[in-house]
Design a protein around this motif. Structure first.
Motif, mmCIF file in Angstrom:
data_model
loop_
_atom_site.group_PDB
_atom_site.id
_atom_site.type_symbol
_atom_site.label_atom_id
_atom_site.label_comp_id
_atom_site.label_asym_id
_atom_site.label_seq_id
_atom_site.Cartn_x
_atom_site.Cartn_y
_atom_site.Cartn_z
ATOM 1 N N ARG A 100 35.557 35.296 -85.229
ATOM 2 C CA ARG A 100 34.354 34.745 -86.193
ATOM 3 C C ARG A 100 34.665 33.949 -86.760
ATOM 4 N NH1 ARG A 100 32.642 40.043 -88.686
ATOM 5 N NH2 ARG A 100 31.631 41.035 -86.884
ATOM 6 N N PHE A 101 36.145 33.386 -86.794
ATOM 7 C CA PHE A 101 36.678 31.886 -87.953
ATOM 8 C C PHE A 101 37.211 31.185 -87.043
ATOM 9 C CE2 PHE A 101 41.156 29.872 -88.820
ATOM 10 C CZ PHE A 101 40.737 29.555 -89.509
ATOM 11 N N LEU A 102 37.259 31.002 -85.568
ATOM 12 C CA LEU A 102 37.570 29.892 -84.865
ATOM 13 C C LEU A 102 36.221 28.370 -84.865
ATOM 14 C CD1 LEU A 102 38.752 30.927 -81.451
ATOM 15 C CD2 LEU A 102 39.712 29.638 -83.654
ATOM 16 N N PRO A 103 34.832 29.188 -85.312
ATOM 17 C CA PRO A 103 33.917 28.121 -85.201
ATOM 18 C C PRO A 103 34.047 26.708 -86.762
ATOM 19 C CG PRO A 103 32.663 30.080 -84.535
ATOM 20 C CD PRO A 103 34.204 30.547 -84.885
ATOM 21 N N PHE A 104 33.945 27.984 -87.413
ATOM 22 C CA PHE A 104 34.355 27.187 -88.433
ATOM 23 C C PHE A 104 35.892 26.316 -89.013
ATOM 24 C CE2 PHE A 104 33.056 31.109 -90.603
ATOM 25 C CZ PHE A 104 31.603 30.541 -91.342
ATOM 26 N N ILE A 105 36.862 26.173 -87.837
ATOM 27 C CA ILE A 105 37.968 24.367 -87.573
ATOM 28 C C ILE A 105 37.074 24.190 -86.425
ATOM 29 C CG2 ILE A 105 39.053 26.242 -89.176
ATOM 30 C CD1 ILE A 105 40.240 26.877 -86.273
ATOM 31 N N GLY A 106 36.059 24.311 -85.993
ATOM 32 C CA GLY A 106 35.833 23.764 -85.097
ATOM 33 C C GLY A 106 35.644 23.456 -83.398
ATOM 34 N N ILE A 107 36.241 25.051 -83.221
ATOM 35 C CA ILE A 107 36.611 25.300 -81.646
ATOM 36 C C ILE A 107 35.986 26.012 -81.334
ATOM 37 C CG2 ILE A 107 38.500 26.648 -80.343
ATOM 38 C CD1 ILE A 107 40.653 25.178 -82.554
ATOM 39 N N ASP A 108 35.245 26.542 -80.009
ATOM 40 C CA ASP A 108 34.263 26.996 -79.688
ATOM 41 C C ASP A 108 34.705 28.404 -79.115
ATOM 42 O OD1 ASP A 108 32.155 28.210 -77.874
ATOM 43 O OD2 ASP A 108 31.988 26.004 -76.371
ATOM 44 N N PRO A 109 34.067 29.587 -80.231
ATOM 45 C CA PRO A 109 34.728 30.549 -79.725
ATOM 46 C C PRO A 109 35.171 31.364 -78.202
ATOM 47 C CG PRO A 109 32.910 31.103 -80.713
ATOM 48 C CD PRO A 109 33.148 29.440 -80.693
ATOM 49 N N ARG A 110 34.545 30.600 -77.594
ATOM 50 C CA ARG A 110 34.434 31.109 -76.175
ATOM 51 C C ARG A 110 35.718 30.820 -75.660
ATOM 52 N NH1 ARG A 110 29.262 28.358 -73.499
ATOM 53 N NH2 ARG A 110 29.854 26.527 -75.226
ATOM 54 N N ARG A 111 36.154 30.207 -75.765
ATOM 55 C CA ARG A 111 37.432 29.634 -75.844
ATOM 56 C C ARG A 111 38.772 30.801 -76.051
ATOM 57 N NH1 ARG A 111 38.409 24.693 -73.474
ATOM 58 N NH2 ARG A 111 36.355 22.928 -74.014
ATOM 59 N N PHE A 112 37.826 32.083 -76.799
ATOM 60 C CA PHE A 112 39.457 32.885 -76.698
ATOM 61 C C PHE A 112 38.493 34.364 -76.814
ATOM 62 C CE2 PHE A 112 39.769 36.605 -79.907
ATOM 63 C CZ PHE A 112 40.542 36.539 -80.230
ATOM 64 N N ARG A 113 39.194 35.014 -75.957
ATOM 65 C CA ARG A 113 39.194 36.445 -75.792
ATOM 66 C C ARG A 113 39.405 37.524 -75.775
ATOM 67 N NH1 ARG A 113 35.985 36.848 -70.468
ATOM 68 N NH2 ARG A 113 34.479 35.906 -71.292
ATOM 69 N N TYR A 114 39.727 38.795 -76.115
ATOM 70 C CA TYR A 114 40.802 39.935 -75.435
ATOM 71 C C TYR A 114 39.907 41.047 -75.239
ATOM 72 C CZ TYR A 114 37.792 42.112 -80.201
ATOM 73 O OH TYR A 114 37.175 42.621 -80.807
ATOM 74 N N THR A 115 40.766 41.785 -74.447
ATOM 75 C CA THR A 115 40.110 42.488 -74.058
ATOM 76 C C THR A 115 41.157 44.329 -73.808
ATOM 77 O OG1 THR A 115 39.027 43.342 -71.405
ATOM 78 C CG2 THR A 115 40.713 42.068 -71.705
ATOM 79 N N TRP A 116 41.122 45.020 -72.621
ATOM 80 C CA TRP A 116 41.885 46.353 -72.896
ATOM 81 C C TRP A 116 42.115 45.952 -71.293
ATOM 82 C CZ3 TRP A 116 42.712 45.785 -77.790
ATOM 83 C CH2 TRP A 116 42.439 45.504 -78.578
ATOM 84 N N VAL A 117 43.044 46.417 -70.554
ATOM 85 C CA VAL A 117 43.376 46.202 -68.676
ATOM 86 C C VAL A 117 44.541 47.657 -69.077
ATOM 87 C CG1 VAL A 117 44.428 45.296 -67.346
ATOM 88 C CG2 VAL A 117 42.520 44.600 -68.603
ATOM 89 N N SER A 118 45.080 48.510 -68.623
ATOM 90 C CA SER A 118 45.333 49.726 -68.181
ATOM 91 C C SER A 118 46.381 49.190 -67.628
ATOM 92 C CB SER A 118 44.970 51.208 -68.369
ATOM 93 O OG SER A 118 44.406 51.048 -67.084
ATOM 94 N N ALA A 119 47.267 49.476 -67.098
ATOM 95 C CA ALA A 119 48.299 49.125 -65.974
ATOM 96 C C ALA A 119 47.751 50.013 -64.449
ATOM 97 C CB ALA A 119 49.859 49.493 -66.210
ATOM 98 N N SER A 120 47.641 50.566 -64.986
ATOM 99 C CA SER A 120 46.580 50.906 -63.462
ATOM 100 C C SER A 120 45.354 49.868 -62.824
ATOM 101 C CB SER A 120 46.624 52.749 -63.387
ATOM 102 O OG SER A 120 45.506 52.537 -64.215
ATOM 103 N N GLU A 121 45.000 49.192 -64.245
ATOM 104 C CA GLU A 121 43.701 48.728 -63.671
ATOM 105 C C GLU A 121 44.199 47.432 -63.143
ATOM 106 O OE1 GLU A 121 40.710 50.537 -66.191
ATOM 107 O OE2 GLU A 121 42.154 49.062 -67.247
ATOM 108 N N GLY A 122 44.538 46.901 -62.006
ATOM 109 C CA GLY A 122 45.543 45.700 -61.191
ATOM 110 C C GLY A 122 44.055 44.723 -60.936
ATOM 111 N N GLN A 123 42.616 45.604 -59.978
ATOM 112 C CA GLN A 123 41.285 44.730 -59.961
ATOM 113 C C GLN A 123 40.819 44.927 -61.229
ATOM 114 O OE1 GLN A 123 39.628 47.063 -57.484
ATOM 115 N NE2 GLN A 123 38.042 45.084 -56.079
ATOM 116 N N ARG A 124 40.579 45.565 -62.344
ATOM 117 C CA ARG A 124 40.382 45.103 -63.584
ATOM 118 C C ARG A 124 41.008 43.572 -63.674
ATOM 119 N NH1 ARG A 124 37.258 44.961 -67.695
ATOM 120 N NH2 ARG A 124 38.116 45.393 -69.650
#
Length: 150
Positions: A100-124
């Motif tokens: 939510r902070f990134l647009p305030f400093i002029g950076i496109d928020p789509r350039r940042f992502r967080y996700t959850w992937v377990s050790a068994s989810e190589g295909q994910r």
């Protein structure tokens, strides 16, 4: 998925850089599983292994993007599956604020992502990296903070 990965590698990937902060216990294992299974992935991602996403300083994301890295991906254990019990809950709160902070400093928020992937989810893992790399390739190079300061 394979055609997408191939098309991204054919583009000018040498100029694009994505930094990935991966949890040692889950997401790093998922990336390793994808490699062992020889799942095709775009070569844009550079991985930094961290003990837990809960220990990651959100300023790492901001600093990387401000300095011109084209994308930042943070990946950790699934909620309620953290090696340290609640680290990913702390991470989710902090990383949501970063997004939510990134647009305030002029950076496109789509350039940042967080996700959850377990050790068994190589295909994910392959799917996450391929989709994020395609998005970054479509956005093009990040001008960084210097382009926004006058």
């Amino acid at each position: 998925m394979r055609d997408e990965a191939v098309s991204i590698t054919n583009q000018n990937e040498s100029s694009l850089r994505i930094v990935g902060f991966l949890c040692n216990w889950c997401s790093y294992g998922g990336a390793d599983t994808a490699g062992v299974c020889r799942f095709r992935q775009p070569p844009l991602l550079r991985i930094i292994r961290i003990p837990c996403t809960g220990r990651m300083d959100p300023m790492f994301v901001v600093k990387a993007l401000v300095q011109g890295v084209d994308g930042v991906l943070v990946s950790g254990c699934h909620p309620k599956d953290c090696h340290y019990a609640v680290g990913n809950f702390y991470a989710r709160r902090r990383l949501e604020l970063v997004g939510r902070f990134l647009p305030f400093i002029g950076i496109d928020p789509r350039r940042f992502r967080y996700t959850w992937v377990s050790a068994s989810e190589g295909q994910r893992w392959q799917q996450v990296v391929t989709e994020f790399s395609a998005l970054i390739a479509a956005l093009g190079p990040n001008p960084g903070f210097s382009a926004h300061v006058r």
